[in-house]
Structures are given as structure tokens and as C-alpha cells.
Write an enzyme that holds these catalytic residues in place. Structure first.
Site, PDB file in Angstrom:
ATOM      1  CG  HIS A  17      57.838  52.900  68.436  1.00  0.00           C
ATOM      2  ND1 HIS A  17      57.878  52.043  69.511  1.00  0.00           N
ATOM      3  CD2 HIS A  17      56.584  52.794  67.925  1.00  0.00           C
ATOM      4  CE1 HIS A  17      56.701  51.449  69.661  1.00  0.00           C
ATOM      5  NE2 HIS A  17      55.897  51.879  68.698  1.00  0.00           N
ATOM      6  CE  LYS A  41      47.518  49.360  72.397  1.00  0.00           C
ATOM      7  NZ  LYS A  41      48.609  49.768  71.483  1.00  0.00           N
ATOM      8  NE  ARG A  90      53.367  48.436  62.792  1.00  0.00           N
ATOM      9  CZ  ARG A  90      52.802  47.873  63.814  1.00  0.00           C
ATOM     10  NH1 ARG A  90      53.512  47.140  64.632  1.00  0.00           N
ATOM     11  NH2 ARG A  90      51.520  48.017  64.048  1.00  0.00           N
ATOM     12  CB  SER A 128      55.144  47.649  71.961  1.00  0.00           C
ATOM     13  OG  SER A 128      55.712  48.827  71.449  1.00  0.00           O
TER      14      SER A 128
END
Ligand code: COA
Length: 159
Positions: A17, A41, A90, A128
Site C-alpha cells: 500500500h 470484511k 498487483r 493484508s
């Protein structure tokens, strides 16, 4: 004045990030890192904790600030008079999801431009959830996150 929003859940913020945020800060006059509540989430860090961790991670970047937000991203971006949404890309697997989000955000607010910044190879695989999983097994995560985030993860998953 070009103001960008870089949104995410940041549970927690990683070097991947930070790479995107740093490069956005070089391209834009101002960058707002928007920390989403993302209640669906079920983040392990609270919204306040994620905001504080992100804030400490970007304190060396003078044109970057961090704000929590709830609700729609486009509403937040409009309220801050941002013109650009910056997202990291990514791998090819990110593309379909990001394409859908960008198209939806365009429908909702076509004055907002979505810009993608490609992650460098060393962060292509980073997420993450990988960091959280490593930390939950007591594995060091110092190569993926800043020291204060590594400490917060150790506190979250004591041996
Ligand atoms: N480097 C490292 N990791 C990255 C990364 C990068 N450059 N880019 C993304 N990731 C990781 C994140 O850490 C996250 O990992 P995890 O799922 O393993 O925890 C994952 O990739 C997904 O990231 P992202 O695409 O940023 O999703 P997000 O869930 O973190 O945030 C929001 C998505 C907040 C931007 C989106 O849900 C949103 O806009 N929410 C607000 C509500 C809304 O407007 N909804 C309609 C949108 S169309």
C-alpha cells in the site's frame, strides 16, 4: 490542484500500500488515504486502529493525509473535492475486480477518474490477509510492514 483518494481497508497497511501511496503522492498535489469501515470484511483492527496505523506510516509524506470513511467511496471522494481515485494493481487476478469497481464508480460519478498504479514485483504477491495469517502463526512480518504495524500485529496475536 489535483487531489486524489487512495481507498482500502488497510487491515493493516503494508509496504505494498505504501508503495502505491508514495507514488501517488509524487504524481498528485494532495493524496487522501481513505480507510474504509469495510464492516463486511470483519477486520481484525478497528477502524480507528487502522486509521492510526496508516497515519503513522505516512507521516513522512507532507502531501498525504489519512481519513476514515463509511458509506460509498464516490460520496467520500466528492465530499473532499477529489478528482482522482488511485488504486494499486498487483496481479492479473486484481484486474477483473478492479475493472468492475472502476466501471461502477464511473457510473456513480463520471467526473472521478480512476488511475491504476502497478505494484513492483516484490509486492505483487503481498496482501493484508497474508500478513495477518503470518502474524497469527507468530511468523515475523517485518519485511512486509513498517515496524509500528509489526508491533501492533504482535500485540494482536500474543504467543
Ligand atoms: N499492495 C498490497 N496489498 C494490496 C494492494 C497493494 N498495492 N492493493 C490491494 N491490496 C490488498 C489489500 O491489502 C487487500 O488484502 P486482503 O483482502 O487480503 O485483506 C486486498 O488486496 C483487497 O484490496 P482492495 O482492493 O484495496 O480492497 P479493500 O477491501 O481493501 O478496499 C474499497 C476496497 C474500500 C476501496 C471498496 O470496498 C470501497 O470502495 N468501499 C466503499 C463502499 C463502496 O463505495 N462500494 C462500492 C464500490 S464500487
Amino acid at each position: 490542484m489535483k487531489r486524489a483518494v487512495t481507498p482500502g481497508t488497510f487491515d493493516p497497511i503494508t509496504f505494498g500500500h505504501l508503495d502505491v501511496i508514495t507514488r501517488a503522492a509524487q504524481l498528485m498535489d494532495e493524496v487522501i488515504v481513505a480507510v474504509a469501515a469495510s464492516a463486511g470484511k470483519k477486520p481484525i483492527f478497528t477502524l480507528e486502529e487502522r486509521t492510526v496505523l496508516a497515519r503513522q506510516a505516512v507521516e513522512h509524506l507532507p502531501n498525504v493525509r489519512v481519513e476514515p470513511f463509511e458509506g460509498l467511496l464516490v460520496d467520500f471522494a466528492r465530499s473532499r473535492e477529489a478528482q482522482v481515485l488511485v488504486k494499486g494493481l498487483r496481479a492479473i487476478t486484481d484486474f477483473e475486480y478492479e475493472f468492475q469497481m472502476a466501471a461502477l464508480n464511473y457510473q456513480l460519478a463520471n467526473e472521478l477518474e480512476t488511475v491504476f498504479i502497478m505494484s513492483p514485483p516484490q509486492y505483487m504477491y503481498l496482501s493484508s490477509s497474508i500478513v495477518r495469517e503470518l502474524a497469527s502463526f507468530g511468523s515475523p512480518v517485518d519485511m512486509f510492514v513498517p515496524p509500528h504495524v509489526a508491533k501492533a500485529l504482535r500485540d494482536k496475536f500474543p504467543d
